[in-house]
Structures are given as C-alpha cells and as structure tokens.
Motif scaffolding. Sequence first.
Motif, PDB file in Angstrom:
ATOM      1  N   SER A  99      43.690  39.686  43.350  1.00 23.67           N
ATOM      2  CA  SER A  99      43.286  38.574  42.820  1.00 23.67           C
ATOM      3  C   SER A  99      42.391  38.749  41.394  1.00 23.67           C
ATOM      4  CB  SER A  99      42.541  37.548  43.675  1.00 23.67           C
ATOM      5  OG  SER A  99      41.164  38.193  43.957  1.00 23.67           O
ATOM      6  N   LEU A 100      42.509  37.697  40.533  1.00 28.89           N
ATOM      7  CA  LEU A 100      41.539  37.720  39.321  1.00 28.89           C
ATOM      8  C   LEU A 100      40.099  37.937  39.454  1.00 28.89           C
ATOM      9  CD1 LEU A 100      41.889  37.639  36.212  1.00 28.89           C
ATOM     10  CD2 LEU A 100      41.696  34.956  36.393  1.00 28.89           C
ATOM     11  N   GLU A 101      39.885  37.079  40.564  1.00 27.15           N
ATOM     12  CA  GLU A 101      38.430  37.361  41.001  1.00 27.15           C
ATOM     13  C   GLU A 101      38.106  38.824  41.415  1.00 27.15           C
ATOM     14  OE1 GLU A 101      36.301  33.195  42.442  1.00 27.15           O
ATOM     15  OE2 GLU A 101      38.312  33.641  43.549  1.00 27.15           O
ATOM     16  N   GLU A 102      38.834  39.419  42.042  1.00 27.94           N
ATOM     17  CA  GLU A 102      38.508  40.779  42.612  1.00 27.94           C
ATOM     18  C   GLU A 102      38.925  41.872  41.744  1.00 27.94           C
ATOM     19  OE1 GLU A 102      37.214  41.175  45.655  1.00 27.94           O
ATOM     20  OE2 GLU A 102      36.967  39.058  45.868  1.00 27.94           O
ATOM     21  N   THR A 104      39.243  44.621  39.097  1.00 23.78           N
ATOM     22  CA  THR A 104      38.183  45.282  38.249  1.00 23.78           C
ATOM     23  C   THR A 104      38.735  45.607  36.842  1.00 23.78           C
ATOM     24  OG1 THR A 104      38.569  47.554  39.077  1.00 23.78           O
ATOM     25  CG2 THR A 104      37.010  46.284  40.138  1.00 23.78           C
ATOM     26  N   TRP A 108      42.793  46.752  35.867  1.00 24.90           N
ATOM     27  CA  TRP A 108      43.479  45.974  34.756  1.00 24.90           C
ATOM     28  C   TRP A 108      43.929  47.065  33.732  1.00 24.90           C
ATOM     29  CZ3 TRP A 108      44.907  41.275  32.762  1.00 24.90           C
ATOM     30  CH2 TRP A 108      45.268  41.205  31.262  1.00 24.90           C
TER      31      TRP A 108
END
Length: 258
Positions: A99-102, A104, A108
């Motif tokens: 997820s985007l929140e998780e 790093t 990426w």
Amino acid sequence: MLTSLDGQTAIVTGASKGIGKGIARVFARHGARVLIVARHLDAAEASAAEIRAAGGEATAFAADVTDLSGMEEAAAAAVERYDSLDILCANAGIFPQVSLEEMTTDDWDHVIGTNLKGTFVSVKACLPALKQSGGGRVVLTSSITGPVTGFPGWAHYAASKAGQLGFLRTACIEIAKYGITMNAVMPGNIYTEGLEDLGEDYLKTMANSIPLKRLGDVEDIGYAALFFASKEAGYITGQTIIVDGGQILPESLEALET
C-alpha cells in the motif's frame, strides 16, 4: 500467416518464467533463435532447455536489466552465438504489492529501477547490435495497470508501466532512422506464477470481471509480441496493443450480467 522468424535472433528479458517465458516459446516456435536472459542462470537454463526439448533453438544468459554492462554482455553474447541480434523483447518486471502508506522509498526505487530503468538499459545496451540488423524490432511488455487502470498496492508498478509508454513514444522516434521499430504490448490479467500468491478468490473475481470470463495465457502475449516483431509490422512504431480479454471495457460488473 506471419513471415517466419527463421534466421533472426531475439533477446527476451525476464524469460525464465511468466510472460517472458511465453514470449520466448512463441518466438522459438516461429523460427527465432532465442537468448533467454534472467538474473539467475539456472532458471534461464531451465527455460532454454524446455524450448530446445520442444524443437526450438535457445540458450541462456544471466544478467540484471538494471546493469548496463551486464546487458551489453548479453547483447554481445547473442551476436557471438547467433551472428546477429534482430529483436529485443524488454519484458523483465516485478510487481510486489504494498500500500502507498506502507511503501518505502526503497520499495519505490526497486520497482521503478527494475521496470522502467531496466527498459531503458535493455534498449540502450542492445541498440548497437539492433542497428546492424537493418530493421530491428523492440517490443516492450507494459501493462493496462498504470496507463489505463489502477489497482491498490501497485502505485509504483503503475507508475513504471505508464513511464514505459512515455519512453516508448520518444525513443521510437530516435531509433526510426535506423529502421528499428518499437512497440508495446499491454497485458491485462495473465495467469502466471506470480498470480498464484494472490489466492483463488482473487483469480475467480478477476476472471468474472473479464468479458471472455478467463485470465489470459502467457502465449496470448507472446503472439501479440510476435506480430510486432514480424516483417508484416514493419510500418508500425510507437504503438501499443491491449491484450486483456476485454477487461477494461465494462463500466461495472453489472455490464457483464446482461
């Protein structure tokens, strides 16, 4: 029927499994001599052995698509073993779900590096040999995810796949003067080893959202790549083809219930 690829040499990256392996099988079946490129030599050797057992011609080479010198060595190996390099299928890619929140910055960078930088590196490394072919072909494996659709957990993957198409549309102009074409196949949900981890419920849900009511086979992508690599596609460059069983077409699942 497309003109045979007899006498032509193809590099397929990420060809030890999944879509890349399917592309390599299709190309070998239609006469190409295939250099299977993957990070691990044993896996590449196994894929090449399967092709040879089926009557095709293939050998293996270990290289990381993010490493320019390694990919230059792969291009040189293709020429040394088969006297030419005519086709590059830049297929290698990864899609770890987070997820985007998780996510790093390392997550990426790893995906963008492999999928997008790896495409650039593969093309750059193979370009000198492709120029010598007098009409080379480059086929990228992109995706519907990013350029057309989205899916939670794949923001980095989506960005990399959309980025490939941006690269395609300028790079194809630059290499056109050498008679080289560059096009991209955009798969939908294709059944590969990578999807097994997503679970049976996911696979059933995705199949139900596709008008043809099934996930694609890796050779469905292989045949689209084969067309782009063919003599018959010689006047096509900078283009994409979606191979998804109609997945992107329905407005909603209700559209499939009529």
